[in-house]
Enzyme design. Structure first.
Site, PDB file in Angstrom:
ATOM      1  N   SER A 160       0.867  -1.181   0.000  1.00 23.85           N
ATOM      2  CA  SER A 160       0.000   0.000   0.000  1.00 23.85           C
ATOM      3  C   SER A 160       0.897   1.223   0.000  1.00 23.85           C
ATOM      4  CB  SER A 160      -0.888   0.029   1.254  1.00 23.85           C
ATOM      5  OG  SER A 160      -1.548   1.270   1.389  1.00 23.85           O
TER       6      SER A 160
ATOM      7  N   TYR B 234      -2.773  -0.375  10.314  1.00 22.18           N
ATOM      8  CA  TYR B 234      -2.565  -0.579   8.877  1.00 22.18           C
ATOM      9  C   TYR B 234      -1.197  -0.043   8.449  1.00 22.18           C
ATOM     10  CZ  TYR B 234      -3.847  -0.683   3.899  1.00 22.18           C
ATOM     11  OH  TYR B 234      -3.903  -0.946   2.555  1.00 22.18           O
TER      12      TYR B 234
END
Length: 259
Positions: free
Chosen positions: A141, A154
Site C-alpha cells: 500500500s 494498517y
C-alpha cells in the site's frame, strides 16, 4: 520474469485486487493458477472463471500456509510467481487515541499483513533459489511509504511488509529472485468501503484491474516499486527531503479533516 508458462499462487484471491491479479495472470498466459482465500463464493467464482485451483484457508494459520504451498506444488508444479495479496484494514481509528485498537486487532493486522508474507516466502524461496528463478509480487500500500492518517495498525504493518520486501530483494536478488512491491492508494474494492479517511481517495480511486495490470508489468520488467498513483512518488520525495515539514503538513491535514 515473464508470467507466461509460470505457476502463479495468489492469496486474497476471493475479491478485489486478488481476483484482478488472477484474471491478469491468466491473460498473460500463466501455466496454472493456485488461488487462496477464506472459503466463500468469491474464491469459487474466480477459480471457475480462470480455471484456477482453489485452496481455501486462513493465512493466520502457519500450518495452512505450509500445506497450501505443498499442495500447490504437488498439484500444479513449482511456483514461479507468488502474489502475497491478502490484507486487512482492521483497526482504523476515526476519533480518539491512534493506538486504541485492542491487541487482538493489532495481532490480526500483523498476522495477515506481515507474517503471512514471511511464512509464504519462507515456504517458496528455498525451491525458487534452488531453481535459480522466481518472483514475489507483494501487494502492500502507499500507506507503507507515506502513512495513512487514522490507521496505525494498517500503516505500521504495511511499513513492515515493505521492509520485508526490501530485505528479500536485497538478500536474494543474486539468487535469481525478483521482488515487486505494489503500493497503490485508493482502489475500488470492498476494503476501500470500510476506510473512512479521505486521504486514501484524494488522488483518485483506481480499478483493481488497472492496479493488477501495473503489478504484473512490474513483475515482467523486474521493477521493485510500483506506485499506480503517480503522485505517490512526489509525496515520497517531499517526505524524504524534509521529514519535519512532512509531519507538520500531515498534522495540519488531520486537524482540518477532524473539523
Amino acid at each position: 520474469m515473464k508470467t507466461a508458462g509460470e505457476v502463479v499462487l495468489i492469496t486474497g484471491a476471493g475479491g478485489g485486487i486478488g481476483q484482478a491479479l488472477a484474471r491478469e495472470a491468466k491473460a498473460r498466459g500463466a501455466k496454472a493458477l493456485v488461488l487462496s482465500d477464506l472459503a466463500g463464493p468469491g474464491l469459487e467464482a474466480i477459480a471457475a472463471e480462470t480455471g484456477g485451483l482453489a485452496l481455501a484457508g486462513d493465512l493466520r494459520d502457519a500450518g495452512f500456509i505450509t500445506r497450501l504451498v505443498a499442495d500447490a506444488e504437488e498439484r500444479a508444479g513449482p511456483i514461479g510467481i507468488l502474489c502475497c495479496n491478502a490484507g486487512t484494514a482492521a483497526g482504523w481509528v476515526e476519533a480518539g487515541v491512534i493506538t486504541s485498537p485492542d491487541d487482538a486487532l493489532w495481532s490480526l493486522a500483523w498476522e495477515v499483513n506481515v507474517l503471512s508474507h514471511v511464512r509464504l516466502s519462507r515456504a517458496v524461496l528455498p525451491g525458487m533459489i534452488a531453481r535459480g528463478r522466481g518472483h514475489l509480487l507483494q501487494t502492500i500500500s502507499a500507506a507503507g511509504l507515506l502513512t495513512a492518517p487514522g490507521a496505525a495498525t494498517y500503516s505500521a504493518t504495511k511499513h513492515a511488509a515493505l521492509g520485508l520486501a526490501e530485505s528479500i530483494a536485497i538478500a536474494h536478488g543474486g539468487d535469481g529472485i525478483g521482488v515487486t512491491a505494489l503500493c497503490p492508494q485508493g482502489v475500488d474494492t470492498a476494503m476501500l468501503a470500510d476506510v473512512k479517511d479521505e486521504a486514501t481517495r484524494a488522488d483518485g480511486v483506481m480499478s483493481a484491474a488497472e492496479v493488477a495490470r501495473l503489478g504484473f508489468d512490474g513483475v515482467e520488467a523486474g521493477q521493485f516499486l510500483v506506485t499506480p498513483h503517480q503522485r505517490v512518488r512526489r509525496y515520497m520525495a517531499k517526505k524524504a527531503s524534509d521529514y519535519e515539514a512532512w509531519i507538520t503538513a500531515m498534522q495540519g491535514y488531520t486537524a482540518r479533516n477532524r473539523g
